[in-house]
Design an enzyme around this catalytic site. Structure first.
Site, PDB file in Angstrom:
ATOM      1  N   ASP A 234       0.857  -1.188   0.000  1.00 43.04           N
ATOM      2  CA  ASP A 234       0.000   0.000   0.000  1.00 43.04           C
ATOM      3  C   ASP A 234       0.892   1.236   0.000  1.00 43.04           C
ATOM      4  O   ASP A 234       2.132   1.133  -0.130  1.00 43.04           O
ATOM      5  CB  ASP A 234      -1.024  -0.033   1.149  1.00 43.04           C
TER       6      ASP A 234
ATOM      7  N   THR B  44       2.587  -1.848   8.771  1.00 42.94           N
ATOM      8  CA  THR B  44       2.988  -2.812   9.798  1.00 42.94           C
ATOM      9  C   THR B  44       3.105  -4.247   9.284  1.00 42.94           C
ATOM     10  O   THR B  44       3.693  -5.091   9.964  1.00 42.94           O
ATOM     11  CB  THR B  44       1.925  -2.849  10.921  1.00 42.94           C
TER      12      THR B  44
ATOM     13  N   HIS C  34       4.020 -31.798  10.137  1.00 43.46           N
ATOM     14  CA  HIS C  34       3.443 -30.467   9.954  1.00 43.46           C
ATOM     15  C   HIS C  34       2.268 -30.479   8.974  1.00 43.46           C
ATOM     16  O   HIS C  34       1.419 -29.595   9.010  1.00 43.46           O
ATOM     17  CB  HIS C  34       4.509 -29.482   9.468  1.00 43.46           C
TER      18      HIS C  34
HETATM   19  C1  RB5 Z   1      -1.787   2.791   6.487  1.00 42.56           C
HETATM   20  O1  RB5 Z   1      -1.738   3.985   7.183  1.00 42.56           O
HETATM   21  C2  RB5 Z   1      -1.616   1.622   7.447  1.00 42.56           C
HETATM   22  O2  RB5 Z   1      -2.734   1.499   8.251  1.00 42.56           O
HETATM   23  C3  RB5 Z   1      -1.366   0.347   6.684  1.00 42.56           C
HETATM   24  O3  RB5 Z   1      -0.236   0.514   5.891  1.00 42.56           O
HETATM   25  C4  RB5 Z   1      -1.087  -0.894   7.501  1.00 42.56           C
HETATM   26  O4  RB5 Z   1      -0.103  -0.665   8.443  1.00 42.56           O
HETATM   27  C5  RB5 Z   1      -2.241  -1.585   8.048  1.00 42.56           C
HETATM   28  O5  RB5 Z   1      -2.125  -2.640   8.672  1.00 42.56           O
END
Ligand code: RB5
Length: 156
Positions: free
Chosen positions: A12, A71, A137
């Protein structure tokens, strides 16, 4: 040993910088990379790019993928809603390797706001070089699939 010679990647707006560096790293290793976007830093919604990537794995075109957001968490949540997708959000190399070896993960997720370029590339290396071990597994991975398909009677 490299387990794939091609990979699909997506991100993203929070991760375009790290994605570009990871693509460069993969290409230096000789891995062909297909980038499903996003391609700019304009604000966007990460589930769309998780979906674009997962479709390419579900179709059988790619065995492995990489999703990067701020994240890694949102991407992994969205990816794991897709049948046959086992996405792992990692921030250490041990987990990035073991999620292939034990969980047969097919998507590695991480966050540009969490890991640096060096660690990201090391995790990618571990992920694409590791081989699923199967054996004991396999039953556990099959149980994950059973949950996905609503066959809770298979959980023993
Ligand atoms: C975008 O601001 C952020 O929320 C996205 O990149 C991500 O970390 C979501 O889990």
């Amino acid at each position: 040993m490299l387990q794939v010679n091609k990979i699909v990647i997506g991100c993203d707006h929070a991760a375009t910088g790290l994605k570009a560096k990871v693509i460069e790293h993969l290409e230096e290793l000789g891995v062909s990379v297909t980038d499903v976007g996003t391609y700019s830093s304009d604000s966007c919604n990460y589930p769309l790019y998780a979906h674009k990537l997962c479709e390419r794995i579900q179709s059988g075109e790619f065995k492995l993928g990489i999703l990067i957001c701020g994240t890694g968490v949102g991407m992994s949540m969205a990816a794991n809603k897709h049948k046959g997708i086992r996405a792992a959000c990692c921030s250490d190399t041990f987990s990035a390797r073991l999620t292939r070896v034990h969980n047969d993960a097919n998507v590695l997720c991480f966050g540009e706001r969490v890991v640096g370029f060096g660690l990201a590339c090391d995790m990618v290396d571990e992920f694409i070089n590791a081989e699923y071990e199967g054996g004991k597994h396999a039953k556990r991975v099959d149980m994950i699939t059973a949950i996905e398909e609503g066959h809770f009677e298979l959980l023993k």
